[in-house]
Design a protein around this motif. Structure first.
Motif, PDB file in Angstrom:
ATOM      1  N   GLN A  16       0.826  -1.213   0.000  1.00  0.00           N
ATOM      2  CA  GLN A  16       0.000   0.000   0.000  1.00  0.00           C
ATOM      3  C   GLN A  16       0.860   1.262   0.000  1.00  0.00           C
ATOM      4  O   GLN A  16       0.493   2.306   0.587  1.00  0.00           O
ATOM      5  N   HIS A  17       2.009   1.153  -0.679  1.00  0.00           N
ATOM      6  CA  HIS A  17       2.949   2.282  -0.696  1.00  0.00           C
ATOM      7  C   HIS A  17       3.927   2.036  -1.851  1.00  0.00           C
ATOM      8  O   HIS A  17       4.585   1.001  -1.897  1.00  0.00           O
ATOM      9  N   THR A  54       0.398   7.015   0.353  1.00  0.00           N
ATOM     10  CA  THR A  54      -0.132   5.645   0.380  1.00  0.00           C
ATOM     11  C   THR A  54      -1.153   5.455  -0.735  1.00  0.00           C
ATOM     12  O   THR A  54      -1.655   6.420  -1.321  1.00  0.00           O
TER      13      THR A  54
END
Length: 294
Positions: A16-17, A54
């Protein structure tokens, strides 16, 4: 869409990044971002919602992730299977004719598995006729076959591995059983149970009769020694047959020819000039070594 893109997508979805995912993948963050953008353009749908540093999956990204997980899992399983086949735990598909089923094939495979580093190799066993075996070998359904030699098959390497004495079998108490010398010509005096003429031994016996100018009264043809011996034991006729282990299970007379020495050769066959995994090569080498003793 490439496999790398699917791996990149799965990693970003998990982290998620983008920066963390790029570090894990050992590529630059701009390269990762371009790859995901190209994937979204190709699919025509947005996979990630960007929220500052993110990212989160969109509804459609979650759907795509399910497919990506399955694809990469299948790739991992395929890689594992290929490495297993290429290593010491490969797999061999063999096919063989009925007479070899009682002892030869089980014994030789067990001997092979007991030697060296072969214990992890697995086998599939197929019992069938010579015609089906040859077609199955050419279709790559089988790696190695065992049966009669087949002419006009230049793509198959045939290696002799076993000799079988041809004998005459009769019912118990048959007149031939009391003869001191039994010849091939004695077959002409009685009804004969023959092999299926399209089988390897069927062709072999018919060639033998022709070469000695014999015309036996063949009243029926049967596919294998079990069927032939069953009919002979019940006094339907006599037979010229390969002396195989299964005959010991029948009440009949086994008569050795005294005028000629007649033997049928069994062959191992495999595709000539064809790639073989190590397990198949090892098995073929083992059988060749054992067959060199005939």
């Amino acid at each position: 869409m490439t496999l790398n893109q699917i791996v990149y997508f799965q990693t970003v979805a998990r982290c998620q990044h983008f920066r963390l995912a790029a570090s894990e993948l050992n590529i630059s963050q701009p390269s990762l971002s371009r790859s995901i953008s190209n994937l979204e353009d190709e699919l025509g749908i947005v996979l990630f919602e960007r929220k500052g540093r993110t990212v989160t999956l969109t509804k459609y990204g979650r759907i795509f992730l399910e497919h990506a997980d399955r694809i990469l899992n299948d790739v991992a399983l395929a890689e594992k299977q290929m490495k297993r086949l290429a290593g010491s735990s490969g797999h061999v598909d063999i096919a063989y004719v009925f007479p070899l089923a009682a002892w030869y094939i089980p014994h030789m495979v067990r001997q092979f598995l007991a030697g060296g580093s072969n214990e992890k190799i697995s086998f599939n066993f197929h019992q069938t006729n010579t015609y089906e075996m040859v077609n199955g070998l050419k279709a790559e359904n089988y790696d190695v076959i065992f049966g009669a030699y087949v002419e006009d098959e230049p793509g198959i390497q045939f290696v002799p591995i076993l000799k079988q004495e041809m004998i005459i079998i009769t019912p118990l108490g048959h007149p031939l059983a009391s003869k001191e010398n039994v010849s091939l010509k004695d077959l002409e005096g009685y009804p004969v149970i023959g092999y299926d003429r399209n089988s390897g031994l069927g062709k072999f016996t018919l060639r033998t009769y022709a070469s000695y100018s014999l015309q036996p009264n063949i009243i029926c043809e049967s596919p294998d020694e079990n069927a032939i011996a069953s009919l002979v034991a019940e006094d339907f006729g006599i037979a010229l047959i390969a002396d195989v282990d299964i005959l010991e299970h029948f009440q009949l007379e086994k008569l050795h020819l005294t005028d000629i020495s007649l033997q049928h050769t069994v062959y191992m066959g495999y595709l000539r000039d064809h790639y073989q995994i190590p397990a198949v090569r090892s098995f073929i080498s083992f059988i060749k070594k054992e067959g060199s003793r005939i």
